[in-house]
Design an enzyme around this catalytic site. Structure first.
Site, mmCIF file in Angstrom:
data_model
loop_
_atom_site.group_PDB
_atom_site.id
_atom_site.type_symbol
_atom_site.label_atom_id
_atom_site.label_comp_id
_atom_site.label_asym_id
_atom_site.label_seq_id
_atom_site.Cartn_x
_atom_site.Cartn_y
_atom_site.Cartn_z
ATOM 1 N N HIS A 370 0.837 -1.199 0.000
ATOM 2 C CA HIS A 370 0.000 0.000 0.000
ATOM 3 C C HIS A 370 0.872 1.250 0.000
ATOM 4 O O HIS A 370 1.897 1.312 0.691
ATOM 5 C CB HIS A 370 -0.923 0.008 1.220
ATOM 6 N N PRO A 371 0.483 2.258 -0.745
ATOM 7 C CA PRO A 371 1.255 3.508 -0.803
ATOM 8 C C PRO A 371 0.983 4.381 0.423
ATOM 9 O O PRO A 371 -0.044 4.248 1.088
ATOM 10 C CB PRO A 371 0.724 4.186 -2.064
ATOM 11 N N GLU A 390 -9.263 6.613 -4.812
ATOM 12 C CA GLU A 390 -9.559 6.644 -3.375
ATOM 13 C C GLU A 390 -8.984 7.895 -2.715
ATOM 14 O O GLU A 390 -9.678 8.588 -1.952
ATOM 15 C CB GLU A 390 -9.011 5.371 -2.716
ATOM 16 N N PHE A 422 0.687 3.585 6.959
ATOM 17 C CA PHE A 422 -0.621 3.818 7.573
ATOM 18 C C PHE A 422 -1.697 3.515 6.533
ATOM 19 O O PHE A 422 -1.690 4.056 5.432
ATOM 20 C CB PHE A 422 -0.731 5.281 8.028
ATOM 21 N N ILE A 423 -2.632 2.623 6.904
ATOM 22 C CA ILE A 423 -3.668 2.189 5.967
ATOM 23 C C ILE A 423 -5.030 2.468 6.570
ATOM 24 O O ILE A 423 -5.305 2.107 7.718
ATOM 25 C CB ILE A 423 -3.533 0.684 5.642
ATOM 26 N N ALA A 425 -9.369 3.012 5.119
ATOM 27 C CA ALA A 425 -10.313 3.046 4.005
ATOM 28 C C ALA A 425 -10.688 4.504 3.746
ATOM 29 O O ALA A 425 -11.566 5.061 4.403
ATOM 30 C CB ALA A 425 -11.544 2.212 4.321
ATOM 31 N N VAL A 426 -10.010 5.119 2.809
ATOM 32 C CA VAL A 426 -10.145 6.552 2.568
ATOM 33 C C VAL A 426 -11.583 6.922 2.211
ATOM 34 O O VAL A 426 -12.086 7.967 2.624
ATOM 35 C CB VAL A 426 -9.168 6.999 1.462
#
Length: 470
Positions: A370-371, A390, A422-423, A425-426
């Protein structure tokens, strides 16, 4: 492995039936006409009938005629039918006949009365016999012969079908003929639905075995007409209330001449008809009427179903749902997928199962794929299409210099502390709530954050799938 049973159906948000005139319920009265089509050595069968009569514990008589059984079936034709015919025609109620073709051929006066009443005469198969052990080619031949004989006797081909004592092949075999506007050999819903059989979109109108007078002849069952009335009334009340709430349904009622045609039993049906007619916005309709309405109001829309895709197509289509981790889709394809996985929620569950059962290192690899939010890849426009959309949804592509600096600082602090980006759900958040969550989660221990990040990865997958599937 592909699992054929469909547990999802219309899903949690069934369509609004939009019955004509704003009706709150569609009531389908079905009269099964089987008298003269049942097992009998006179009909070339090896034994007598033993199903759905008032003879307790009836058993077939091999090689013999069963006089009492025949007499009960004869009552349905001689007396029961005409009592029901008078009841329905006096009230101008539409009726659908499930007519066994050989029974119709042996009862010309009853057929003439059905036609004169403009009743919907559907096919109930060639003979009223069990089809469960019948080879598919034999059953297909009987279906074809039933259509031929029905057309010859009635003067028009049947547009609907119900075998009843069917096999696992019946629905697909009848659909494959291309003959029928509707088929009723299922009991799995309160609304019509479409079934894809090869290139044919077949409309299914589910039937009933409980709002059905057959329960007078089976255990547990009805003993008196009042019990039948009570069950029909309670079913009607529940479905009517759902219709008032905007979730209108179809109410099928199954009847047999030799059962409900008896005086003590028909009294319960009469009470129900009086009760239903005391309500407004009730649509009594033939199954043909219902099928025509549904086909116009809710035409079928095909889509590419995940459970039917090849491995290559499945991986290509869903390999990016978990960021840069196509191996999840590849492994998920080997699960027991079926119609329940042809929705966003269903497919997300299958993909999440693979993610959850993967090793810690594999799951870490997904997190690392994940970016950063508003990071260098975003600035260089090197995000995946999903990630770009997103981040744009929360305006992370339109930050002020101060906001961008804050994100970069938090990204560095978080990655340094936990070892992965850091992830979140935007699409569930705004720029402000993302920053707030960033600061709150920064101080968590890494074990907690790993679990949180994994949960967010699964949430992101669901949101991505909702853009692709029902």
């Amino acid at each position: 492995m592909r699992y054929p049973r469909d547990f999802r159906g219309h899903g949690p948000d069934a369509p609004d039936a939009q019955w004509p005139g704003g009706a709150k319920i569609a009531v389908s009265l079905v009269l099964n006409y089987e008298e003269g089509g049942e097992n009998n050595i006179l009909h070339g069968d090896s034994q007598s009938e033993a199903f759905l009569s008032d003879i307790a514990g009836a058993a077939p008589w091999p090689g013999q005629r069963h006089w009492n059984m025949e007499s009960i079936y004869d009552y349905g034709a001689r007396a029961g039918f005409w009592r029901l015919h008078r009841l329905f025609t006096s009230r101008d109620l539409p009726v659908t006949i499930f007519g066994v073709s050989t029974a119709l051929a042996r009862n010309p006066e009853q057929v003439a009365a059905m036609i004169d009443a403009s009743w919907d005469i559907a096919s109930h198969g060639l003979k009223w016999v069990d089809h469960r052990d019948m080879p598919p080619d034999v059953e297909a031949a009987q279906i074809a012969e039933s259509i031929r004989l029905h057309t010859e006797v009635v003067g028009a081909p049947p547009r609907g079908w119900y075998t009843g004592r069917c096999s696992v092949h019946t629905v697909d075999l009848t659909a494959a003929t291309g003959q029928f506007d509707w088929i009723s050999d299922t009991y799995d819903d309160d609304l019509p639905y479409w079934r894809e059989v090869g290139s044919r979109d077949q409309l299914i109108l589910p039937y009933t075995l409980e709002a059905n007078d057959m329960r007078f002849a089976t255990a547990p069952g009805y003993i008196e007409g009042e019990q039948f009335f009570t069950y029909l009334r309670d079913s009607f009340d529940t479905l009517y209330a759902e219709g008032v709430a905007g979730r209108a349904k179809m109410f099928s009622i199954g009847l047999h001449c030799r059962l409900i045609g008896r005086p003590g039993k028909i009294a319960g049906l009469i009470r129900f008809l009086d009760y239903a007619n005391s309500h407004k916005d009730v649509w009594f309709a033939t199954r043909g009427d219902i099928a025509r309405h549904w086909a116009i109001t809710h035409p079928h829309n095909r889509f590419e179903r995940p459970s039917q895709m090849s491995l290559e197509r499945f991986t290509a289509t869903y390999g990016s749902i978990f960021e840069h981790s196509p191996w999840i889709a590849t492994r998920a394809h080997a699960l027991e997928l079926g119609p329940a996985h042809d929705s966003a929620t269903g497919l997300q569950n299958a993909l999440a199962r693979i993610f959850r059962s993967a090793s810690a290192d594999e799951r870490m690899g997904v997190l690392l794929a994940h970016p950063d939010l508003a990071g260098k890849l975003a600035a260089a426009k090197r995000l995946t299409a999903d990630s770009t959309a997103e981040q744009s949804s929360a305006a992370l592509d339109a930050l002020t210099d101060a906001e961008r600096a804050a994100f970069q600082t938090l990204n560095t602090q978080y990655t340094t502390r936990h070892g992965f980006p850091f992830i979140i759900a935007v699409r569930d958040n705004t720029k402000a709530t993302i920053l707030q969550a960033f600061r709150e989660r920064l101080s968590n221990d890494t074990v907690t954050e790993f679990k949180t990040a994994c949960a967010q990865v699964e949430r992101i997958a669901l949101l991505r799938l909702k853009a692709l599937l029902p």
